[in-house]
Design a protein around this motif. Structure first.
Motif, PDB file in Angstrom:
ATOM      1  N   THR A 189     -91.103  23.376  50.318  1.00  0.00           N
ATOM      2  CA  THR A 189     -92.166  22.763  51.098  1.00  0.00           C
ATOM      3  C   THR A 189     -91.722  21.372  51.490  1.00  0.00           C
ATOM      4  N   GLU A 190     -92.308  20.905  52.548  1.00  0.00           N
ATOM      5  CA  GLU A 190     -92.010  19.536  52.951  1.00  0.00           C
ATOM      6  C   GLU A 190     -93.322  18.809  53.164  1.00  0.00           C
ATOM      7  N   GLN A 191     -93.363  17.570  52.751  1.00  0.00           N
ATOM      8  CA  GLN A 191     -94.574  16.757  52.856  1.00  0.00           C
ATOM      9  C   GLN A 191     -94.580  16.057  54.213  1.00  0.00           C
ATOM     10  N   SER A 192     -95.715  16.135  54.880  1.00  0.00           N
ATOM     11  CA  SER A 192     -95.863  15.376  56.114  1.00  0.00           C
ATOM     12  C   SER A 192     -96.920  14.313  55.878  1.00  0.00           C
ATOM     13  N   SER A 193     -97.388  13.684  56.930  1.00  0.00           N
ATOM     14  CA  SER A 193     -98.321  12.569  56.775  1.00  0.00           C
ATOM     15  C   SER A 193     -99.583  12.985  56.042  1.00  0.00           C
ATOM     16  N   GLY A 194    -100.114  12.105  55.235  1.00  0.00           N
ATOM     17  CA  GLY A 194    -101.334  12.370  54.485  1.00  0.00           C
ATOM     18  C   GLY A 194    -101.113  13.438  53.435  1.00  0.00           C
ATOM     19  N   ASN A 195    -102.119  14.273  53.220  1.00  0.00           N
ATOM     20  CA  ASN A 195    -102.020  15.342  52.240  1.00  0.00           C
ATOM     21  C   ASN A 195    -101.695  16.685  52.886  1.00  0.00           C
ATOM     22  N   ASP A 196    -101.284  16.678  54.116  1.00  0.00           N
ATOM     23  CA  ASP A 196    -100.979  17.887  54.857  1.00  0.00           C
ATOM     24  C   ASP A 196     -99.623  18.429  54.408  1.00  0.00           C
ATOM     25  N   ILE A 197     -99.628  19.534  53.675  1.00  0.00           N
ATOM     26  CA  ILE A 197     -98.389  20.132  53.187  1.00  0.00           C
ATOM     27  C   ILE A 197     -98.024  21.298  54.094  1.00  0.00           C
ATOM     28  N   ARG A 198     -96.793  21.341  54.530  1.00  0.00           N
ATOM     29  CA  ARG A 198     -96.288  22.420  55.374  1.00  0.00           C
ATOM     30  C   ARG A 198     -95.418  23.334  54.521  1.00  0.00           C
ATOM     31  N   PHE A 199     -95.524  24.629  54.769  1.00  0.00           N
ATOM     32  CA  PHE A 199     -94.725  25.610  54.056  1.00  0.00           C
ATOM     33  C   PHE A 199     -93.717  26.218  55.013  1.00  0.00           C
ATOM     34  N   GLU A 200     -92.617  26.669  54.448  1.00  0.00           N
ATOM     35  CA  GLU A 200     -91.564  27.288  55.251  1.00  0.00           C
ATOM     36  C   GLU A 200     -92.143  28.459  56.045  1.00  0.00           C
ATOM     37  N   PRO A 201     -91.749  28.604  57.310  1.00  0.00           N
ATOM     38  CA  PRO A 201     -92.208  29.767  58.081  1.00  0.00           C
ATOM     39  C   PRO A 201     -91.746  31.066  57.415  1.00  0.00           C
ATOM     40  N   LEU A 202     -92.538  32.086  57.545  1.00  0.00           N
ATOM     41  CA  LEU A 202     -92.156  33.391  57.009  1.00  0.00           C
ATOM     42  C   LEU A 202     -91.111  34.026  57.920  1.00  0.00           C
ATOM     43  N   PRO A 203     -90.131  34.709  57.348  1.00  0.00           N
ATOM     44  CA  PRO A 203     -89.175  35.429  58.193  1.00  0.00           C
ATOM     45  C   PRO A 203     -89.849  36.642  58.822  1.00  0.00           C
ATOM     46  N   ASN A 204     -89.304  37.123  59.923  1.00  0.00           N
ATOM     47  CA  ASN A 204     -89.849  38.314  60.579  1.00  0.00           C
ATOM     48  C   ASN A 204     -89.847  39.525  59.655  1.00  0.00           C
ATOM     49  N   SER A 205     -88.956  39.538  58.687  1.00  0.00           N
ATOM     50  CA  SER A 205     -88.857  40.670  57.768  1.00  0.00           C
ATOM     51  C   SER A 205     -89.915  40.652  56.667  1.00  0.00           C
ATOM     52  N   ALA A 206     -90.708  39.572  56.577  1.00  0.00           N
ATOM     53  CA  ALA A 206     -91.715  39.456  55.521  1.00  0.00           C
ATOM     54  C   ALA A 206     -92.848  40.463  55.735  1.00  0.00           C
ATOM     55  N   ILE A 207     -93.460  40.830  54.619  1.00  0.00           N
ATOM     56  CA  ILE A 207     -94.626  41.708  54.623  1.00  0.00           C
ATOM     57  C   ILE A 207     -95.810  40.908  54.101  1.00  0.00           C
ATOM     58  N   VAL A 208     -96.979  41.120  54.722  1.00  0.00           N
ATOM     59  CA  VAL A 208     -98.219  40.493  54.247  1.00  0.00           C
ATOM     60  C   VAL A 208     -99.249  41.590  54.008  1.00  0.00           C
ATOM     61  N   TYR A 209    -100.222  41.268  53.142  1.00  0.00           N
ATOM     62  CA  TYR A 209    -101.289  42.200  52.792  1.00  0.00           C
ATOM     63  C   TYR A 209    -102.627  41.686  53.297  1.00  0.00           C
TER      64      TYR A 209
END
Length: 132
Positions: A2-22
């Motif tokens: 993860t990378e921290q941006s301004s304030g408390n807004d935390i960004r997470f790595e984008p999911l790869p196209n191969s990822a599965i979600v439920y």
């Protein structure tokens, strides 16, 4: 990771196209009793709740059973391939290590034709991977 941006807004790595979600199927009318397939209703944003995206769990972080156990009533769990969701012009954006939102869907009240088309396509891509 993860990378921290301004304030408390935390960004997470984008999911790869191969990822599965439920997607937890929280209403029994989201599953067609005759075919056992997911219905389009499972993929409508609720404007009255000001939903900005459809809630999904990231498969690498939880099993279908764990996804279902987060809810009092869960009638099934459907899987979606992130790359195929993106092919529809939508995106799947993580907001925690185990959760993401499908974004880019309009509300039915604002654009019924597009909403119905995208919901039908998402339902068609869905595969039920858990049922009680």
């Amino acid at each position: 990771m993860t990378e921290q941006s301004s304030g408390n807004d935390i960004r997470f790595e984008p999911l790869p196209n191969s990822a599965i979600v439920y997607r937890a199927l929280l209403r029994n009318n989201w599953i067609n009793e005759d075919t056992g397939r997911v219905k389009a209703q499972a993929y409508f944003l609720r404007k009255n709740r000001n939903e900005q995206g459809l809630s999904v769990n990231i498969a690498n972080a939880s099993s279908p059973e764990q996804c279902a156990s987060r809810f009092t009533n869960c009638y099934g769990v459907a899987s979606l391939d992130v790359g195929r969701v993106r092919e529809l012009g939508l995106d799947v954006v993580p907001d925690s290590p185990s959760h993401a939102n499908i974004i880019g869907l309009p509300y039915r009240e604002d654009d019924p034709a597009t909403t119905e088309r995208l919901a039908r396509l998402l339902a068609k891509q869905s595969r039920i991977v858990w049922q009680p």
